[in-house]
Design an enzyme around this catalytic site. Structure first.
Site, PDB file in Angstrom:
ATOM      1  N   ASP A   1      26.141   1.088  41.433  1.00  0.00           N
ATOM      2  CA  ASP A   1      26.132   1.268  42.887  1.00  0.00           C
ATOM      3  C   ASP A   1      25.496   0.057  43.589  1.00  0.00           C
ATOM      4  OD1 ASP A   1      26.147   2.377  45.380  1.00  0.00           O
ATOM      5  OD2 ASP A   1      25.040   4.188  44.843  1.00  0.00           O
TER       6      ASP A   1
ATOM      7  N   ASP B   1      30.163   7.393  51.592  1.00  0.00           N
ATOM      8  CA  ASP B   1      29.835   8.677  50.948  1.00  0.00           C
ATOM      9  C   ASP B   1      30.519   9.865  51.625  1.00  0.00           C
ATOM     10  OD1 ASP B   1      28.203   7.007  49.577  1.00  0.00           O
ATOM     11  OD2 ASP B   1      26.382   8.180  49.864  1.00  0.00           O
TER      12      ASP B   1
HETATM   13  C1  GLA Z   1      25.076   5.849  47.324  1.00  0.00           C
HETATM   14  C2  GLA Z   1      26.335   6.338  46.629  1.00  0.00           C
HETATM   15  C3  GLA Z   1      26.217   7.831  46.390  1.00  0.00           C
HETATM   16  C4  GLA Z   1      24.983   8.131  45.546  1.00  0.00           C
HETATM   17  C5  GLA Z   1      23.746   7.563  46.223  1.00  0.00           C
HETATM   18  C6  GLA Z   1      22.523   7.643  45.327  1.00  0.00           C
HETATM   19  O1  GLA Z   1      24.954   6.376  48.606  1.00  0.00           O
HETATM   20  O2  GLA Z   1      27.474   6.040  47.379  1.00  0.00           O
HETATM   21  O3  GLA Z   1      27.378   8.304  45.745  1.00  0.00           O
HETATM   22  O4  GLA Z   1      25.148   7.575  44.276  1.00  0.00           O
HETATM   23  O5  GLA Z   1      23.923   6.192  46.566  1.00  0.00           O
HETATM   24  O6  GLA Z   1      21.398   7.043  45.885  1.00  0.00           O
END
Ligand code: GLA
Length: 518
Positions: A277, A340
């Site tokens: 990520d 997200d």
């Molecule tokens: C980002 C990702 C999410 C999750 C969070 C965890 O926002 O897009 O899917 O993994 O980080 O902190």
């Protein structure tokens, strides 16, 4: 006599005055808070969340700013008197903009301050304010990026990965017990039998690095290898999470500068899947330059390859730099295409119905990832969750459940484990989906060719009232005098000799059929 009394009084007065002067000097030296400070808040798992402040004291007035990455927010108010510190910050966020106020109150305790922050409408957060240096708030130096090269296909994820991920339901509360519980429930609920194999731990498992720089797990995960063994003993696979930046999105330890070492650790633990990520890599590299993104992700792609263990590589950089064009070159098996998801119709439908134009980039082993499922988390209706499942399956998207599998209501279980819908998602050809309806239409018709020569057709209603949705067989590229139609949610067959198909589709609902020429 008189004079000795007077001189004693004089002496006493002078002594008291010098003690008072010393005390004043001492306390004013101790209470000048001017300087750089870090507020360390325990996360309860052995880690600390850190935020930085630059304070200026002028008598009892405190001014200054908070420093969070590149964002600096000046205090709107501040005082320090009688060992008590008070200051206030106001942030603007969101669209339409809202103001969030955070009030800090602390008590001097030696050279530190016991500080409590209170965000409006939230629980207070307690931590310690300590002296720090401005360098502590800066990202580490930029490491050079490798030249680009193509990483060979790892042969994994021939169909879109299916499993469970901790983030949507548990976020920072995931721990060893919940992961084991989910592995148990995956088997006992029938999810495993339906094809869900990966148990993926998202952010907040990380602890500090040891003396040799090896990443450790935090107090919530006492033994990662033992946990992986447990998940494997259930016939399942286990996934983990990291970031190419120094910190993950939740502020935990990332893999920056430790890519090879972390890949080896993950392999040694028995990890089968890595979600990687972007997060704080943004503070070092340029997230909108495709070549920089590609080089950063290539580093971990190479590291995973060298680790000697087959590990599915899931890129999470929110679709930046047209990742679908180069994700497979860095060894990626899947790549997030969006920001997200949240557990509501607006978020899910805005993401899901915007994926059609990039569907052409999928091939077996390399998938677009419109984010994890929210089915069963409570924010949508049963119809809306069926849209979620149908749309993700028509897109050949990864199916990573994000709910608590230990308590699965019947309709949620049926939605998640509908084998006929899953078969569309898992079709071995992994063909792109095609949109037939107008891009802006609220009635959405899409078609997905399947390996057996049939076609899956989805009629989706985005409107707030039921709609009759009609598509001609010709527009769907379906020919034949007699067609056999299988309704994949009602599980019934009908025949058609007409030249079009019509269905009444509920608001925020779907009719999903599979059509074969007889
Ligand atoms: C980002 C990702 C999410 C999750 C969070 C965890 O926002 O897009 O899917 O993994 O980080 O902190």
């Amino acid at each position: 006599m008189q004079s000795s009394k007077a001189s004693r009084r004089l002496f006493l007065t002078a002594a008291i005055a010098s003690v008072l002067l010393l005390l004043t000097l001492h306390s004013s030296a101790q209470t000048d808070l001017t300087g750089f400070w870090v507020f360390r808040v325990p996360t309860g798992d052995g880690n600390f969340r850190e935020s930085f402040f630059d304070l200026k004291q002028d008598a009892t007035k405190i001014s200054g700013k908070s420093i969070q990455g590149t964002r600096e927010t000046p205090f709107t108010d501040g005082t320090f008197a009688d060992g008590k510190l008070h200051f206030v910050l106001s942030f603007n966020f969101g669209n339409p903009p809202q103001t969030r106020t955070v009030t800090y109150d602390g008590v001097l305790d030696g050279s530190k301050i016991s500080l409590t922050s209170q965000t409006t409408g939230r629980d207070p957060v307690k931590g310690i304010l300590e002296r720090s240096r401005p360098e502590a708030a800066l990202p580490p130096a930029r490491l050079p990026l490798p030249d680009l090269h193509d990483i060979p296909d790892n042969g994994l994820a021939r169909t879109p990965p299916m499993g469970w991920n901790s983030w949507n339901k548990f976020a920072g509360k995931v721990d060893d017990a919940s992961v084991r519980g989910m592995a148990d429930a995956m088997v006992s609920s029938g999810m495993k039998a339906a094809g869900y194999i990966y148990i993926n731990i998202d952010d907040t498992w990380e602890g500090p690095r040891d003396a040799n720089g090896n990443i450790t797990s935090n107090l919530k995960f006492p033994d990662m290898k033992a946990l992986a063994d447990y998940v494997h003993s259930k016939g399942l696979k286990i996934g983990i999470y990291s970031s190419p930046g120094p910190k993950t999105c939740a502020g935990y330890e990332g893999s920056y500068g430790h890519e090879d070492q972390d890949a080896k650790t993950f392999a040694a633990w028995g990890i089968d899947y890595l979600k990687y990520d972007w997060c704080s890599a943004e503070r070092i590299y340029t997230g909108y330059v495709p070549a920089e993104l590609q080089a950063v992700y290539q580093k971990m792609g190479d590291a995973l390859r060298k680790s000697g263990r087959p590990i599915v590589y899931s890129l999470c950089e929110y679709g930046r730099g047209d990742v679908w064009k180069w994700g497979s070159k860095v060894g990626g098996n899947l790549w997030r295409t969006t920001g997200d998801i949240s557990d509501n119709w607006r978020s899910m439908s805005n993401i899901g119905f915007r994926q059609f134009d990039i569907s052409q980039f999928i091939v077996p082993g390399h998938w677009n990832d419109p984010d994890m499922l929210e089915i069963g988390n409570g924010g949508m209706t049963s119809d809306e969750y069926r849209v979620h499942m149908s749309l993700w399956s028509m897109l050949a998207a990864p199916l990573l459940a994000g709910n608590d599998l230990r308590s699965l209501p019947d309709d949620i279980k049926e939605t998640l484990t509908n084998g006929e819908v899953i078969a569309v998602d898992q079709d071995p050809d992994g063909k792109p989906v095609q949109r037939i309806s107008d891009p802006e239409a609220m009635s959405v018709v899409i078609v997905h060719p399947l390996h057996d020569g049939s076609k899956a057709v989805g009629l989706f209603n985005r409107a707030d009232t039921p709609q009759t949705i009609t598509a001609t067989w010709a527009s769907l590229g379906i020919t034949g005098k007699k067609l056999r139609i299988r309704d994949l949610w009602k599980h019934v067959d009908t025949d058609s000799t007409a030249d079009s198909y019509s269905a009444v589709v509920p608001s925020h609902g779907v009719v999903l059929i599979k059509v074969k020429s007889e």
